[in-house]
Design an enzyme around this catalytic site. Structure first.
Site, short mmCIF file in Angstrom:
data_model
loop_
_atom_site.label_atom_id
_atom_site.label_comp_id
_atom_site.label_asym_id
_atom_site.label_seq_id
_atom_site.Cartn_x
_atom_site.Cartn_y
_atom_site.Cartn_z
CE1 TYR B 23 -3.99 -1.93 0.21
CE2 TYR B 23 -2.92 -3.09 2.02
CZ TYR B 23 -3.94 -3.00 1.10
OH TYR B 23 -4.89 -3.96 1.05
NE ARG B 212 -5.08 4.96 -3.62
CZ ARG B 212 -5.49 3.77 -3.15
NH1 ARG B 212 -6.79 3.49 -3.09
NH2 ARG B 212 -4.63 2.88 -2.73
CD GLU B 255 -12.26 -0.61 -6.06
OE1 GLU B 255 -13.19 -1.33 -5.65
OE2 GLU B 255 -11.67 0.24 -5.35
#
Lengths: 325, 323, 153
Positions: B23, B212, B255
């Site tokens: 992440y 993002r 996504e």
């Protein structure tokens, strides 16, 4: 008419995109106060904005922030009202010199004083030319059905936008032409408003200080109190020395000279836009010493963290301030 | 590479910039096309592809079966209108061939030739638009929408229309602080990723648009993998492991998330567009095949478990690696 | 919580809450305590009484809640739903064994003594729910999702 709003041009992070606008109307709003209407030269609709937003105008070699006074609906013209400050730095005189048809660079609107969406009631407190963001708040509150009231204090006969404010607010407006009357009225309001109320204040520093102090005494948490300060009120400040940790250079910052100007004078380039503590561009990391925050940009949490400073307006509590430069 | 790839492959937002994945606050300015080994993506904030009518119909069906996929706390009314009146013009600007917007004062007229529909509504009049502004927006764009209010030094997920959730529940999360929404994600809090992302979002100015990507994997082309319907799709995570059709059934789910500051309401608009590409399609681009295999093999167990891919990720990596 | 309230109301739940309420009430300057109640549970009657307090309160008021987490969460949800800020609420949680668990599959809430990470049968759809460390401030409930969804045939 097909109205497709312009997408904001792609910019690098932190860069403020600009619009080139034309002065469409100039009006007298009160003694020494000039109201300007700005449009896109080819009639293109302008971006909408939140109540209390400001734009940064390029005034010759200066850049000054002014509150927008409109409701903020996408497509409407931008309106600002500017008080001539003969002792100021020249921005207001530049604006007062503008005529219909003149063109100038105007930033996209920037929001730093928006209404709180969850509020059950909004108390707007305006002193003098501090009426400008409140006019925007009041118009949008009417538009969206928000509960509000406006307490407006100004010198006798010198109230900018008096008729307009009265027309927008109706019975929700109270006007005070003496300082004691204004402060009493504000204190009475703060003493008795339902839970869920937020208060917003704009005007001279003593009025803002009074609202913040009185609210605190009456048990208002800071989260319910919102202030928009005129940055022209900044005092010259105490001298200190900036220690640049990467280069080892020491830069003295005398009273009356901003940290940003001192850095620039020493040949250190720091990106900057508004130079009034509103845009967030000139943020510099602090590695030692305690910053004296005077900007409108950093959050309470960021202020207490003490690891960053907006060098255009903020200074140092200590004799030395270490910067990551 | 000169061979023509199908649009679904050529437009796929391949999410792995390196051979390992962790992440990160991986935000970048929006509206800039990204070249990938397979093609290009990312020119627009909202996007219309070949699945448009199918996705819109699916969203309508999901909402009809479960209206809680559209949730709005009362104070988000202005933000919902702001989202609608910001994003319809975006769509009109990129696809003037198939949609048309006309505005006269507060009356908006909207024609959508892809759906064969015409609508008109009055800005600010909730009754003038079926289901309210957020539901109408969801009937026009393929993206899921979450609206974040900013107050008390935080962002709050106070409204949204999410029918294509990757293993979360808007109906449960609505009203939470940004940090609370991300409560269950391993590794993101201790590394400060969530706090940094929130600070970044709170500084967005009107008109700012960033993006993002995030990713997981999904069995079959199932867009609705919400917590609500987990009893319907959970077993496929187990069944796919030994299914000879694994390369066709297992999809990399990406996504593309856009982050916009809405001008009028000061809300942050979070758009989530979900893309699915099967392993077999993915493997038609050799670089993607190799890199995805590497990422899936190396991913730490806690991250794989949170993404729900721990049962089949090694089978997927093995197939991609040619084993 | 910012301690500088002009007026303060205190609500406690059960015996553990009662002790804290007494301490708080004793520490509150004379004349500032406007409402002080100890209830068995955050039941409808208690939450209705709390809502009436919030609706008539003026800014400057603080709310203090003490007792089991399940009751404190329910009371806090009522108060914040009516416009109170986190900064205006002080809480003291005396235990977290008892929980309200929200089932996303059938939308029924089950109350049970269950730790996070354990399972509880849903009283709505009978599925076994895995209790997740995810709490809604709006409903004061934990998220529970089907524990064996990946095992079933």
């Amino acid at each position: 008419m097909t109205a497709v709003l312009p997408a904001r041009p792609a910019t690098t992070p932190g860069e403020v995109p600009e619009l080139l606008l034309e002065v469409a109307a100039v009006a007298h709003a009160a003694d020494g106060v000039r109201a300007l209407t700005l449009r896109h030269p080819d009639g293109a609709p302008l971006p909408g904005y939140a109540p209390g937003s400001h734009v940064v105008l390029t005034c010759g070699d200066r850049r000054n922030a002014y509150s927008l006074t409109g409701e903020g609906a996408p497509g409407e013209a931008y309106r600002i009202s500017v008080l001539l400050r003969p002792d100021g730095r020249g921005g207001s005189a530049f604006v007062h010199g503008l005529a219909v048809g003149d063109r100038l660079a105007v930033s996209w609107p920037r929001s730093a004083f928006a209404p709180v969406a969850t509020a059950r009631h909004h108390v707007l407190v305006a002193g003098g030319i501090g009426i400008t963001p409140m006019l925007s708040h009041a118009r949008a509150a009417v538009r969206w059905g928000r509960s509000f009231e406006l307490v407006y204090g100004h010198r006798p006969g010198a109230g900018a936008h008096r008729e307009e404010v009265a027309a927008v607010c109706g019975e929700r407006l109270t006007v005070h032409e003496s300082t004691p009357g204004m402060l009493d009225a504000v204190a009475a309001v703060l003493a008795d408003r339902p839970i869920g109320t937020h208060v917003y204040v704009c005007g001279p520093a003593p009025l803002i200080d009074f609202v913040e102090r009185t609210a605190e005494e009456l048990g208002w948490p800071a989260e319910r109190v919102h202030a928009e300060r005129f940055s022209a009120d900044l005092d010259p400040g105490e001298p200190f020395t900036a220690h640049l940790s990467r280069s080892g250079v020491r830069v003295p910052v005398p009273p009356g000279v901003s940290l940003l100007a001192a850095l620039e004078g020493a040949g250190v380039a720091v990106p900057s836009t508004c130079r009034q503590g509103v845009c967030g561009e000139c943020r510099v990391a602090v590695v030692s010493g305690r910053p004296l925050h005077r900007d409108l940009y950093l959050s309470e949490a960021e202020r207490s963290a003490g690891d960053a400073v907006m060098c255009c307006v903020s200074r140092s509590l200590d004799d030395h301030l270490g910067l990551d430069l | 590479m000169t061979t023509t790839l199908p649009p679904r492959v050529a437009r796929f937002p391949f999410p792995f910039p390196a051979e390992t994945y962790r992440y990160a606050t991986n935000v970048e300015p929006a509206r800039r096309p990204v070249r990938t080994a397979g093609g290009t993506w990312g020119e627009h904030v909202v996007d219309v592809d070949d699945d448009y009518a199918l996705d819109i119909a699916l969203r309508r069906a999901v909402l009809a079966a479960d209206p809680t996929r559209c949730a709005q706390l009362p104070h988000m009314r202005v933000a919902a209108w702001d989202a609608l009146t910001t994003l319809l013009p975006e769509l009109a600007a990129i696809r003037p061939d198939v949609v048309a917007l006309h505005r006269r004062g507060d009356r908006w007229q909207w024609r959508n030739d892809l759906l064969g529909t015409s609508s008109s509504f009055v800005l600010g009049d909730d009754d003038s638009v079926p289901g309210g502004p957020l539901a109408f927006l969801g009937s026009q764009v393929q993206e899921d929408v979450v609206l974040l209010d900013q107050r008390e030094g935080s962002l709050w997920a106070d409204a949204g229309l999410v029918t294509f959730a990757a293993d979360w529940s808007l109906g449960f999360d609505v009203g939470m602080r940004f940090q609370e929404v991300h409560g269950p994600v391993p590794r993101v809090h201790e590394s400060g990723v969530v706090a940094r992302a929130e600070q970044f979002l709170m500084r967005l100015q009107p008109g700012d648009a960033y993006r993002r990507t995030n990713w997981t994997m999904t069995v079959d082309r199932r867009l609705d993998t919400s917590t609500e319907t987990y009893p319907d799709w959970g077993r496929d995570r187990r069944l796919v492991v030994d299914d000879p059709a694994l390369p066709d059934r297992l999809h990399l789910r990406v996504e593309v998330q856009h982050l916009l500051r809405l001008g009028v309401s000061n809300a942050v608009c979070f758009l989530i567009r979900t893309h699915l590409l099967s392993l077999r399609e993915l493997a038609t681009v050799p670089e993607w095949r190799r890199r995805t295999a590497a990422v899936l093999s190396e991913l730490p167990d806690d991250m794989a478990a949170y993404k729900g891919i721990e049962r089949y990720r090694h089978a997927a990596a093995s197939w991609l690696a040619g084993g | 919580m910012d301690p500088v309230g002009r007026t303060v109301s205190v609500l406690g739940f059960g015996d553990p809450g009662r002790a804290i309420v007494h301490d708080w009430a004793a520490a509150t300057p004379a004349g500032r305590l406007t409402w002080c109640v100890v209830a068995e549970r955050a039941d409808d009657a208690t939450l209705t009484a709390l809502a009436a307090q919030v609706r008539t309160a003026r800014v400057g008021w603080r709310l203090m809640l003490a007792g089991p987490e399940v009751d404190v969460l329910a009371a806090r949800a009522v108060a914040t739903g009516l416009g109170l800020l986190d900064a205006e609420i002080r809480t003291a949680v005396t235990g977290a064994d008892h929980k309200r668990v929200s089932c996303p599959h059938c939308r029924v809430i089950t109350e049970a003594e269950v730790p996070v990470g354990a399972e509880v049968p849903c009283r709505g759809c009978a599925r076994r729910l895995h209790v997740y460390a995810h709490v809604s401030r709006r409903t004061g409930a934990y998220l529970g999702f089907m524990a064996d969804a990946e095992e079933i045939a």
